[in-house]
Scaffold this active site. Structure first.
Site, short mmCIF file in Angstrom:
data_model
loop_
_atom_site.label_atom_id
_atom_site.label_comp_id
_atom_site.label_asym_id
_atom_site.label_seq_id
_atom_site.Cartn_x
_atom_site.Cartn_y
_atom_site.Cartn_z
N ASP A 99 16.07 55.00 -61.38
CA ASP A 99 16.06 56.48 -61.65
C ASP A 99 14.89 57.04 -60.87
OD1 ASP A 99 13.83 55.13 -62.77
OD2 ASP A 99 14.55 55.54 -64.98
N LYS B 47 10.95 62.13 -67.52
CA LYS B 47 12.59 62.38 -67.76
C LYS B 47 12.97 61.81 -69.36
CE LYS B 47 14.47 57.95 -67.45
NZ LYS B 47 14.65 57.16 -68.71
O1 C5P Z 1 16.40 50.01 -61.35
P1 C5P Z 1 15.10 49.46 -62.16
O2 C5P Z 1 14.32 48.61 -61.32
O3 C5P Z 1 14.29 50.71 -62.64
O4 C5P Z 1 15.64 48.54 -63.16
C1 C5P Z 1 14.81 47.77 -63.98
C2 C5P Z 1 15.73 46.79 -64.95
O5 C5P Z 1 16.52 47.50 -65.87
C3 C5P Z 1 16.81 45.88 -63.79
O6 C5P Z 1 16.09 45.01 -63.49
C4 C5P Z 1 17.66 45.78 -65.17
O7 C5P Z 1 17.36 44.50 -66.02
C5 C5P Z 1 17.62 46.92 -65.86
N1 C5P Z 1 18.80 47.89 -65.50
C6 C5P Z 1 20.10 47.61 -65.61
N2 C5P Z 1 20.93 48.34 -65.36
C7 C5P Z 1 20.54 49.53 -64.83
C8 C5P Z 1 19.24 49.98 -64.80
C9 C5P Z 1 18.25 49.02 -64.89
O8 C5P Z 1 20.55 46.61 -66.28
N3 C5P Z 1 21.75 50.74 -64.57
#
Ligand code: C5P
Length: 311
Positions: free
Chosen positions: A145, A18
């Site tokens: 995502d 993406k």
């Molecule tokens: O959701 P995911 O595990 O992909 O997110 C990885 C990291 O990215 C989270 O631990 C956070 O530090 C950051 N993040 C964030 N806000 C979001 C998505 C991700 O701060 N909306």
């Protein structure tokens, strides 16, 4: 009498990468996540995830970026298979194989794509017949995502990126991606974004009408003019070389360019396939980025393949 039972055949799923066309980031929430208003587009760089029945849970990774992916219990595709297996059916173990083409830690959702692919593949292997919405609910537990990689196409994301809404988009857009040798950690880029903002008040993000109009028009020039990523400055701060790559691509004729997600991949929008080939050749010759990929979008989300390379 012989048993009529036969072991299910392996299932292979193709899952895209993406790019975020718009990534607007609000102030950090209490849980540490940032509220987002984003527009995702699935693009045609694919990983393939194969699952087959096995005696123990395992994962193997092959393909261009295989060395950079953990092949242990932390692997997101393996975690996805186990999560669905535990939640839905108390399933027997599977061996997961990943053929990796999506850059790792590149801002193109490589790990999330593999998790989405594993959910769709296990759903098919175990004959669960779950609806997309049910798979997306499980996907949220694996990453913000992951639900989008099941949906694919072009979609708006809110919340921490997991709440999806359809977007009316026309046409096909052509992209050139300038890859990096080393990845960027997503949490580090969000933290750098907060640091750069300091104490300045940050508004809650909201989708921009200009982006919606550009997507409805299907006009690459209009879309190029409204590409926006609040994480770009933070990615540049952590990787000052990226500014030069962006400037080079724009100088070589890209209609627009943006850091993809949390970077360090730079996504360039071009007029058509031929312009993409020209830009890819020139960017490679510039020596500023070690690897370049072309792809178009939107494409479908994770889907079962029949007769693929890795089945
Ligand atoms: O959701 P995911 O595990 O992909 O997110 C990885 C990291 O990215 C989270 O631990 C956070 O530090 C950051 N993040 C964030 N806000 C979001 C998505 C991700 O701060 N909306």
């Amino acid at each position: 009498m012989t048993s009529a039972w036969t072991e299910p055949a392996p299932v292979t799923v193709r899952v895209p990468a993406k790019v975020n066309l718009e990534l607007l980031v609000g102030p950090p929430r209490e849980d540490g996540y940032h509220p987002l208003s984003t527009v995702y587009q699935a693009v045609g760089i694919y990983d393939e995830i194969t699952v087959r029945p096995a005696d123990t849970w395992s994962v193997t990774v092959t393909g261009p970026f295989a060395d950079l992916v953990p092949a242990d219990d932390t692997n997101l595709a393996l975690r996805a298979a186990r999560l669905l297996g535990g939640d839905a059916v108390d399933a027997a173990p599977v061996a997961v194989s990943i053929y990796k083409r999506i850059p790792v830690a590149g801002g193109m959702a490589g790990g999330s794509a593999d998790a989405a692919g594993a959910l769709v593949a296990c759903d098919a292997l175990w004959n669960l017949g779950l609806h997309k919405e049910e798979l997306e609910e499980i996907a949220v537990e694996l990453g913000s995502d992951v639900p989008f990689l099941i949906t694919g196409g072009t979609a708006m994301g809110s919340g921490r990126g997991e709440l999806l809404a359809p977007v009316l988009a026309h046409g096909t857009f052509h992209w050139v991606f300038a890859l990096s040798d080393t990845g960027l950690s997503t949490p580090a880029v969000y933290a750098e974004c907060d640091r750069l903002r300091g104490d300045a008040p940050v508004a809650m993000p909201a989708p921009k009408p200009e982006m919606m109009a550009a997507l409805r028009s299907g006009d690459a020039h209009a879309l190029a003019a409204v590409l926006e990523n609040d994480l770009q400055e933070a990615a540049f701060s952590l990787r000052p070389d990226l500014g030069g790559v962006l400037a080079e691509g724009l100088g070589l004729g890209a209609l627009g360019g943006i850091v993809s997600g949390s970077g360090p991949t730079i996504a360039f929008l071009v007029e058509d396939k031929e312009a993409g080939i020209d830009l890819a050749v020139s960017l490679t010759a510039s020596g500023l980025c070690p690897d370049v990929r072309r792809a178009s979008g939107p494409v479908h989300g994770a889907h079962v393949l029949h007769g693929s390379r890795s089945s």
